[in-house]
Design an enzyme around this catalytic site. Structure first.
Site, PDB file in Angstrom:
ATOM      1  N   ASP A 157       0.825  -1.206   0.000  1.00 11.23           N
ATOM      2  CA  ASP A 157       0.000   0.000   0.000  1.00 11.23           C
ATOM      3  C   ASP A 157       0.858   1.255   0.000  1.00 11.23           C
ATOM      4  OD1 ASP A 157      -2.989  -0.346   0.226  1.00 11.23           O
ATOM      5  OD2 ASP A 157      -2.392  -1.713   1.804  1.00 11.23           O
ATOM      6  N   GLU A 204      -5.315   7.140   0.006  1.00  8.48           N
ATOM      7  CA  GLU A 204      -5.808   6.475   1.209  1.00  8.48           C
ATOM      8  C   GLU A 204      -4.826   6.531   2.378  1.00  8.48           C
ATOM      9  OE1 GLU A 204      -8.080   2.363   2.487  1.00  8.48           O
ATOM     10  OE2 GLU A 204      -6.955   2.400   0.623  1.00  8.48           O
ATOM     11  N   ASP A 232      -6.168   4.558  -4.841  1.00  5.79           N
ATOM     12  CA  ASP A 232      -6.190   3.474  -3.872  1.00  5.79           C
ATOM     13  C   ASP A 232      -5.038   2.556  -4.259  1.00  5.79           C
ATOM     14  OD1 ASP A 232      -6.634   1.468  -2.066  1.00  5.79           O
ATOM     15  OD2 ASP A 232      -8.792   1.383  -2.370  1.00  5.79           O
ATOM     16  N   ILE A 252      -3.694  -0.199  -3.059  1.00  2.00           N
ATOM     17  CA  ILE A 252      -4.141  -1.592  -3.159  1.00  2.00           C
ATOM     18  C   ILE A 252      -5.574  -1.632  -2.678  1.00  2.00           C
ATOM     19  CG2 ILE A 252      -3.913  -3.950  -2.325  1.00  2.00           C
ATOM     20  CD1 ILE A 252      -0.959  -3.637  -2.168  1.00  2.00           C
ATOM     21  N   ASP A 253      -6.489  -1.734  -3.621  1.00  2.00           N
ATOM     22  CA  ASP A 253      -7.902  -1.885  -3.300  1.00  2.00           C
ATOM     23  C   ASP A 253      -8.183  -3.384  -3.190  1.00  2.00           C
ATOM     24  OD1 ASP A 253     -10.631  -1.366  -2.960  1.00  2.00           O
ATOM     25  OD2 ASP A 253     -11.011  -1.494  -5.105  1.00  2.00           O
ATOM     26  N   THR A 268      -7.313  -5.177   0.004  1.00  2.00           N
ATOM     27  CA  THR A 268      -6.127  -5.622   0.726  1.00  2.00           C
ATOM     28  C   THR A 268      -6.250  -7.078   1.165  1.00  2.00           C
ATOM     29  OG1 THR A 268      -5.832  -3.367   1.540  1.00  2.00           O
ATOM     30  CG2 THR A 268      -4.595  -5.077   2.655  1.00  2.00           C
ATOM     31  N   ASP A 278     -12.374   4.240  -3.900  1.00  2.00           N
ATOM     32  CA  ASP A 278     -12.873   2.873  -4.087  1.00  2.00           C
ATOM     33  C   ASP A 278     -13.763   2.729  -5.311  1.00  2.00           C
ATOM     34  OD1 ASP A 278     -11.637   1.660  -1.913  1.00  2.00           O
ATOM     35  OD2 ASP A 278     -13.250   2.185  -0.524  1.00  2.00           O
TER      36      ASP A 278
END
Length: 351
Positions: free
Chosen positions: A46, A69, A134, A136-137, A139, A289
């Protein structure tokens, strides 16, 4: 009308480079994760992916704002974690020197890395150029080796103009059937510019592969439709969605997967409907998101609204504060889906 050609190219290369980092993190750290204050898992990937993307955006569009984020306070407290992330960030670059030079945004030190991470603190809004990220959408999907996405969108005056999704575990074949356990080491880069359609191309490690136009599957018989929903019950109301699916006459079981890979999957015709209904009256969806996936579905011939049929408003701030839930479907049947969604939710409210 602005073409956004440079913005699209930089966004595609930035996301592709960030996916290289996330794949390396997964392969080399045995799914190393830490906890944020809210106890949700956060991976090394992330922070590293966010730093790489923001460095590229800042190098090419220094006056643009960024909504992202993550922020660096945890890394400033945990030197060992910071050092580990830095090792990944400094070791990742595109294999094509020309592509790497095009993207720019070199990160020279750990402090430089933290500085870039913290450039994502914009409050968003309805004026100006604002990128949302984002890194890493999905996770939890990432940690289990399932679906996740590296997500980047550009909003201009609150309107989403560019969207890019890197989905490392989706198969390159746009016609591959959609299943919950679908996974592939090849990966796909999806992108769209408002008014210019949507494309998919294989994820690579250098210059961009050739892309092809994608579109949603023509749907005239709802009984033959498939729908996607989140894996986590805390993210989406599975019971309500099952009732809606039944009322629509959909006979296939839902496909549960993490991240905006759901948007990408229906945009290329591997699925048809994406339902994300609210589990809490107070929960507000985050713009990062949804922005990229929203545009990709719209440009592939779909419609995306909230559960009341109201347009998603990305210009309020960092959340979709005026919207509840998300419903994405082919434009030809979206009205029918919304009608049933309203009916099911009204019945639940009256119970």
């Amino acid at each position: 009308m602005a073409s956004f050609a440079k913005e699209l190219l930089i966004a595609q290369l930035a996301v592709q480079r960030a996916t290289l980092l996330t794949k390396r993190v997964f392969n080399e750290t045995a799914k190393g994760a830490v906890d944020k204050s809210d106890k949700s898992p956060v991976t090394i990937g992330d922070f590293g992916a966010q730093a790489l993307i923001i460095s590229a955006l800042h190098a090419n569009f220094p006056d643009d704002e960024i909504v992202a984020e993550e922020e660096s306070s945890l890394l400033r407290e945990k030197a060992s974690l910071r050092d580990q992330i830095w090792e990944f960030v400094r070791g990742v670059k595109l294999s094509d020197d020309e592509a790497e030079a095009t993207i720019g945004g070199g990160i020279k030190s750990e402090e430089d890395m933290l500085k870039y991470i913290d450039m994502g603190a914009s409050k968003g809004g309805r004026q100006g150029r604002i990128w949302c990220i984002d890194p890493i959408d999905g996770t939890k999907g990432f940690l289990r080796g399932g679906q996740y996405a590296v997500c980047l969108g550009l909003m201009v005056d609150g309107d989403v103009k560019v969207g890019v999704l890197g989905c490392p575990n989706l198969p390159v074949d746009d016609t591959a059937p959609l299943t919950a356990d679908i996974a592939s080491g090849h990966g796909v880069l999806f992108s769209a510019v408002k008014g210019q359609g949507a494309t998919s191309r294989p994820l690579g490690d250098g210059s961009l592969a050739e892309g092809k136009a994608i579109s949603m599957r023509p749907l005239t018989d709802m009984s033959k439709a498939s729908f996607c929903e989140s894996v986590e019950a805390g993210h989406s109301a599975h019971g309500d969605q099952a009732a809606i699916s039944e009322k629509l006459g959909i006979t296939a079981p839902s496909v549960r997967m993490d991240s905006q890979a759901k948007y990408a999957s229906i945009a290329r015709g591997a699925g048809d409907v994406y339902l994300r209904l609210p589990v809490s009256a107070t929960y507000q969806e985050k713009i990062w998101d949804h922005a990229a996936g929203y545009l990709i579905v719209k440009e592939a011939g779909g419609e995306v609204t909230d559960a009341n049929g109201k347009a998603l408003d990305f210009g309020i701030g960092r959340t979709l504060a005026e919207n509840k839930g998300v419903v994405a479907a082919p434009a030809s049947v979206h009205g029918e889906v919304i009608r049933v969604v309203k009916e099911v939710l009204a019945k639940k409210a009256a119970a």
